[in-house]
Design a protein around this motif. Sequence first.
Motif, PDB file in Angstrom:
ATOM      1  N   GLU A   2       0.832  -1.206   0.000  1.00  0.00           N
ATOM      2  CA  GLU A   2       0.000   0.000   0.000  1.00  0.00           C
ATOM      3  C   GLU A   2       0.871   1.263   0.000  1.00  0.00           C
ATOM      4  O   GLU A   2       0.591   2.230  -0.739  1.00  0.00           O
ATOM      5  CB  GLU A   2      -0.923  -0.017   1.218  1.00  0.00           C
ATOM      6  N   ASP A  57      -6.803  13.716  -0.684  1.00  0.00           N
ATOM      7  CA  ASP A  57      -7.029  12.611   0.266  1.00  0.00           C
ATOM      8  C   ASP A  57      -8.040  11.596  -0.254  1.00  0.00           C
ATOM      9  O   ASP A  57      -7.898  10.387  -0.025  1.00  0.00           O
ATOM     10  CB  ASP A  57      -7.522  13.176   1.599  1.00  0.00           C
ATOM     11  N   ALA A  58      -9.053  12.060  -0.953  1.00  0.00           N
ATOM     12  CA  ALA A  58     -10.058  11.123  -1.478  1.00  0.00           C
ATOM     13  C   ALA A  58      -9.427  10.160  -2.482  1.00  0.00           C
ATOM     14  O   ALA A  58      -9.689   8.946  -2.480  1.00  0.00           O
ATOM     15  CB  ALA A  58     -11.194  11.898  -2.128  1.00  0.00           C
ATOM     16  N   GLY A  59      -8.560  10.715  -3.338  1.00  0.00           N
ATOM     17  CA  GLY A  59      -7.892   9.847  -4.306  1.00  0.00           C
ATOM     18  C   GLY A  59      -6.953   8.853  -3.631  1.00  0.00           C
ATOM     19  O   GLY A  59      -6.844   7.687  -4.042  1.00  0.00           O
ATOM     20  N   ARG A  88      -7.265   7.598  -0.558  1.00  0.00           N
ATOM     21  CA  ARG A  88      -8.063   6.562   0.105  1.00  0.00           C
ATOM     22  C   ARG A  88      -8.634   5.563  -0.915  1.00  0.00           C
ATOM     23  O   ARG A  88      -8.697   4.366  -0.662  1.00  0.00           O
ATOM     24  CB  ARG A  88      -9.203   7.226   0.887  1.00  0.00           C
ATOM     25  N   GLU A  89      -9.009   6.079  -2.090  1.00  0.00           N
ATOM     26  CA  GLU A  89      -9.524   5.178  -3.125  1.00  0.00           C
ATOM     27  C   GLU A  89      -8.441   4.222  -3.610  1.00  0.00           C
ATOM     28  O   GLU A  89      -8.685   3.029  -3.826  1.00  0.00           O
ATOM     29  CB  GLU A  89     -10.065   6.014  -4.288  1.00  0.00           C
ATOM     30  N   ILE A  90      -7.207   4.747  -3.784  1.00  0.00           N
ATOM     31  CA  ILE A  90      -6.092   3.890  -4.231  1.00  0.00           C
ATOM     32  C   ILE A  90      -5.782   2.825  -3.170  1.00  0.00           C
ATOM     33  O   ILE A  90      -5.512   1.661  -3.484  1.00  0.00           O
ATOM     34  CB  ILE A  90      -4.860   4.768  -4.535  1.00  0.00           C
ATOM     35  N   SER A 118      -7.873   1.494  -0.939  1.00  0.00           N
ATOM     36  CA  SER A 118      -8.941   0.486  -0.934  1.00  0.00           C
ATOM     37  C   SER A 118      -8.805  -0.459  -2.130  1.00  0.00           C
ATOM     38  O   SER A 118      -9.030  -1.667  -2.024  1.00  0.00           O
ATOM     39  CB  SER A 118     -10.307   1.169  -0.943  1.00  0.00           C
ATOM     40  N   LYS A 119      -8.439   0.126  -3.310  1.00  0.00           N
ATOM     41  CA  LYS A 119      -8.241  -0.742  -4.467  1.00  0.00           C
ATOM     42  C   LYS A 119      -7.036  -1.670  -4.284  1.00  0.00           C
ATOM     43  O   LYS A 119      -7.051  -2.824  -4.700  1.00  0.00           O
ATOM     44  CB  LYS A 119      -8.062   0.113  -5.728  1.00  0.00           C
ATOM     45  N   ASP A 149      -6.228  -4.340  -6.789  1.00  0.00           N
ATOM     46  CA  ASP A 149      -6.371  -3.514  -7.988  1.00  0.00           C
ATOM     47  C   ASP A 149      -5.231  -2.514  -8.026  1.00  0.00           C
ATOM     48  O   ASP A 149      -5.167  -1.587  -7.224  1.00  0.00           O
ATOM     49  CB  ASP A 149      -7.724  -2.807  -7.955  1.00  0.00           C
TER      50      ASP A 149
END
Length: 413
Positions: free
Chosen positions: A200, A215-217, A219-221, A223-224, A229
């Motif tokens: 990670e 930060d949103a991007g 957190r998305e990375i 989780s993927k 992913d």
Amino acid sequence: MRMLVTLGLGLHAKVDFKSTSISIDNKRELNIVLLNDLDFMYTSLVTIKSIAIHDCLMNEEFFFQAVKTLETPVVNNPDQTEPTFETLHSKALTVLQELRALKSELSKLKSIHGAPHYILRNWIPIATTLILANRAASQFYFSFEVYQIWARELYLGAQAFLEEWIWKPMKGIWETVRHKETKLALMGAESLNSDLESLERMVVSFAKDHGVVDDAGIREIISKTQVGDLTIVLQEYEKQMRSPISNVIRGDLLRALLIQIQKAKVDGELAVSALDKLLRSNELNFAVLALFPSLAFVYFTYSWAIRTWNGRQYLNESIPLVRNSLRDISRLLNYAQTQDSDQTLGPYLHGLLLSELQLLQQHAKTALGNQYQLKSHFFMDVSDLESEKLSIRQKLGVIERMSRSYPRLVVEF
């Protein structure tokens, strides 16, 4: 004297068997009878002793003459003078001396013509046994150290078997039941988490270097990445592959490649983690399966030893029971036999015979063991005894045939 008086009374007195009383004419007749009996006994003893001394069995003429002397009857003369008590006493002592002398002579004759000594009769098996015993003792003496090694190895092998294949597996089952630390895990509990967190961080760092800063991007990375992913890394990897040589030196191709290697490592650890879960869920089954062959071997060995030992005891107990049953059957048939032995048994005696034969079959099954052919023949003979068509004489003949066919089972040596 008491014996001689009783002998004389039995030979010459008038006996009333209903009242069991003896009547004698007078004392004179009794004394004459006793004297004549003592003379006859003395003559007989002397004749028999002469046979023993001169070994007249080899001389037919002397032998038959001696037998003729023994067959001469005792004749009582009423006009004979009454003997005194001293005469009877002296004659009885003489007879007693002749008896003792005859016993000595018969012992000598038995030593000459009787069966030889036990050692002489069995010198071949005795000599063979001594030779084999000497050979075995010599072999044991010179190979004593080898036998010691064998005994030690046998002891250590049995000890190792009990410890490694019975005690330790049972201890492992107990520890599994007590929920202690598992022993079938292929990797540590924190290994997968540390590698996944490292992946990670590597992907987040790669994304920040390529323009993802909110930060949103991020957190998305993350989780993927947790679900495997790596789209952002793979897209950049595809771009870098257009100029691989230059991008290895100046670009991020090598970095993207290392991230994929870390991803492959995490995938491998995930597979190993799934296998660990499978092993943990079946750890008790594996422990029981590892213990089962050893316990089965011990159980069947112990059962075989017990059956062998009990079989010999049952055999030793069953053979006398078979003999007793055959004896009772023979007594029953002899009791039922009358002048006409060709008749068959009546209903009552035949029922008793069937009961005895049922007991005989039960005892014979144990006594004969696994000798199936001998058991088949024995039960055929029992069927002959059960038949109502055979007469009593024929059934007695069947028992005689059984005594010849199964000497070890029927006849006690």
